[in-house]
Design a protein around this motif. Sequence first.
Motif, PDB file in Angstrom:
ATOM      1  N   MET A 122       0.841  -1.193   0.000  1.00 55.93           N
ATOM      2  CA  MET A 122       0.000   0.000   0.000  1.00 55.93           C
ATOM      3  C   MET A 122       0.883   1.251   0.000  1.00 55.93           C
ATOM      4  SD  MET A 122      -2.991   1.307  -0.069  1.00 55.93           S
ATOM      5  CE  MET A 122      -4.058  -0.073   0.328  1.00 55.93           C
ATOM      6  N   ILE A 123       2.011   1.181   0.787  1.00 53.61           N
ATOM      7  CA  ILE A 123       2.896   2.335   0.841  1.00 53.61           C
ATOM      8  C   ILE A 123       3.495   2.601  -0.526  1.00 53.61           C
ATOM      9  CG2 ILE A 123       5.041   3.239   1.809  1.00 53.61           C
ATOM     10  CD1 ILE A 123       4.440   1.661   4.335  1.00 53.61           C
ATOM     11  N   THR A 124       3.917   1.611  -1.202  1.00 57.58           N
ATOM     12  CA  THR A 124       4.523   1.742  -2.524  1.00 57.58           C
ATOM     13  C   THR A 124       3.536   2.316  -3.523  1.00 57.58           C
ATOM     14  OG1 THR A 124       5.959  -0.146  -2.055  1.00 57.58           O
ATOM     15  CG2 THR A 124       5.720   0.518  -4.357  1.00 57.58           C
ATOM     16  N   GLU A 171      -6.585   8.238   1.420  1.00 62.08           N
ATOM     17  CA  GLU A 171      -6.291   6.824   1.606  1.00 62.08           C
ATOM     18  C   GLU A 171      -5.246   6.590   2.708  1.00 62.08           C
ATOM     19  OE1 GLU A 171      -5.233   5.020  -2.063  1.00 62.08           O
ATOM     20  OE2 GLU A 171      -6.893   5.946  -3.185  1.00 62.08           O
ATOM     21  N   MET A 172      -4.706   7.678   3.262  1.00 61.88           N
ATOM     22  CA  MET A 172      -3.700   7.521   4.313  1.00 61.88           C
ATOM     23  C   MET A 172      -4.301   6.930   5.590  1.00 61.88           C
ATOM     24  SD  MET A 172      -1.342  10.929   3.923  1.00 61.88           S
ATOM     25  CE  MET A 172      -0.370  10.459   5.360  1.00 61.88           C
ATOM     26  N   GLY A 173      -5.626   6.973   5.703  1.00 61.07           N
ATOM     27  CA  GLY A 173      -6.253   6.381   6.870  1.00 61.07           C
ATOM     28  C   GLY A 173      -6.052   4.877   6.939  1.00 61.07           C
ATOM     29  N   ALA A 219       0.400   3.775  11.875  1.00 60.73           N
ATOM     30  CA  ALA A 219       0.896   5.004  12.482  1.00 60.73           C
ATOM     31  C   ALA A 219       2.339   5.256  12.094  1.00 60.73           C
ATOM     32  CB  ALA A 219       0.762   4.923  13.996  1.00 60.73           C
ATOM     33  N   GLU A 220       3.135   4.213  11.870  1.00 61.19           N
ATOM     34  CA  GLU A 220       4.524   4.376  11.498  1.00 61.19           C
ATOM     35  C   GLU A 220       4.668   4.840  10.045  1.00 61.19           C
ATOM     36  OE1 GLU A 220       3.298   1.643  12.813  1.00 61.19           O
ATOM     37  OE2 GLU A 220       4.089   1.719  14.886  1.00 61.19           O
ATOM     38  N   GLU A 221       3.722   4.433   9.188  1.00 64.73           N
ATOM     39  CA  GLU A 221       3.839   4.732   7.751  1.00 64.73           C
ATOM     40  C   GLU A 221       3.367   6.149   7.390  1.00 64.73           C
ATOM     41  OE1 GLU A 221       3.043   0.185   6.177  1.00 64.73           O
ATOM     42  OE2 GLU A 221       1.369   1.590   6.447  1.00 64.73           O
ATOM     43  N   ARG A 222       2.430   6.664   8.178  1.00 66.03           N
ATOM     44  CA  ARG A 222       1.799   7.949   7.810  1.00 66.03           C
ATOM     45  C   ARG A 222       2.770   9.127   7.770  1.00 66.03           C
ATOM     46  NH1 ARG A 222      -3.478   7.275  11.692  1.00 66.03           N
ATOM     47  NH2 ARG A 222      -4.437   5.544  10.523  1.00 66.03           N
ATOM     48  N   PRO A 223       3.710   9.261   8.754  1.00 64.30           N
ATOM     49  CA  PRO A 223       4.587  10.447   8.708  1.00 64.30           C
ATOM     50  C   PRO A 223       5.416  10.543   7.431  1.00 64.30           C
ATOM     51  CG  PRO A 223       4.657   9.428  10.857  1.00 64.30           C
ATOM     52  CD  PRO A 223       3.917   8.486   9.979  1.00 64.30           C
ATOM     53  N   ARG A 224       5.959   9.418   6.990  1.00 64.98           N
ATOM     54  CA  ARG A 224       6.800   9.464   5.791  1.00 64.98           C
ATOM     55  C   ARG A 224       5.997   9.848   4.562  1.00 64.98           C
ATOM     56  NH1 ARG A 224       8.993   6.271   1.766  1.00 64.98           N
ATOM     57  NH2 ARG A 224       7.577   4.554   2.200  1.00 64.98           N
ATOM     58  N   ILE A 225       4.826   9.228   4.425  1.00 62.99           N
ATOM     59  CA  ILE A 225       3.977   9.544   3.254  1.00 62.99           C
ATOM     60  C   ILE A 225       3.475  10.987   3.354  1.00 62.99           C
ATOM     61  CG2 ILE A 225       1.847   8.968   2.039  1.00 62.99           C
ATOM     62  CD1 ILE A 225       4.132   6.965   1.728  1.00 62.99           C
ATOM     63  N   GLY A 226       3.158  11.433   4.587  1.00 66.30           N
ATOM     64  CA  GLY A 226       2.708  12.814   4.773  1.00 66.30           C
ATOM     65  C   GLY A 226       3.779  13.807   4.367  1.00 66.30           C
TER      66      GLY A 226
END
Length: 331
Positions: A1-3, A49-51, A55-62
């Motif tokens: 999902m992150i990719t 879709e960041m929801g 919690a660890e993945e959101r800061p980097r994508i943000g």
Amino acid sequence: MITDIESRLKTLAQEAQEAIASSESLSQLEELRVSYLGKKGQLSLILKEMGKLSAEERPRIGAIANEIKTTIQDNLSNKQQNLQQAEIEKQILAETLDVTMPGVSYPLGKSHPLQSTIDRILDIFVGLGYTVAEGPQIESDYYNFTALNTPEDHPARDMQDTFYFEDGSLLRTHTSSVQIRYMEKNEPPIRIIAPGRVYRRDTVDATHSAVFHQIEILAVGKGLTFTDLKGTIKEFLRQMFGDDLPTVFRASYFPFTEPSAEVDVQWQGKWLEVLGCGMVDPNVLKAVGYDPEIYTGFAAGLGVERFAMILHKIDDIRRLYNSDLRFLQQF
């Protein structure tokens, strides 16, 4: 999902950069701003879709999203400045004045020969101490005829037949009506000159028109005589035409003056009547409340068109009304 989200954000950044760079107008640039950064724009749709992220993945994508947003905003701002500068340069180029080019000239207007003749006549009489007076062109029967010693059954009305309205008013046949109106409101001594347009049911020919311009003078005071009238007319004609124009006074008749005379001048080898004059009839003085035992007066009326024809050697009165520039540009 992150990719997937990260890939879509990078793809969005690339598309936005190319679209902004190729935009050609400020309105198109505004549409791109709304499309990418608006509340319902493409960036907002991705960030919803960041929801689904941890919690660890959101800061980097943000952080990546904020960086892309800032980049798009900077691109929009830079492109806006470039487009605005291009608009200014385009406007400057369009409005540039080439001082080496020949200017556009417009011909200066001139007074119509009728107006210049009126002005010349008024200047002469104002210099003799007369005041300019004006009145309505649509008159009542009283001011146009009755008060001027021309009652309803008077034969002189036939010579001044005019145009009538259903309410009994009419188009004035002379500016003598102005004299009556002025005398009703002013006490002697008076010296007035009344210019204006008048109307008569004349047959149009080289020297007559159903619509023409007339100027009348009136002087009322104590001890005025025909000698004063004759001297005034002679001085006026001298200033108007010079000393060498032959003139003659001959006896005539007008219902509002007694005695009366017409003045002729020599024009194109023949005598042409240019004005009528006489001592104000006592009945006219009575009509305005003047005592004819105390006051006397004289009056004169002239046609402006005929004076213009004599001054400029015009052979036909109709030329003054045809608005032919070939004719008017001569003056």
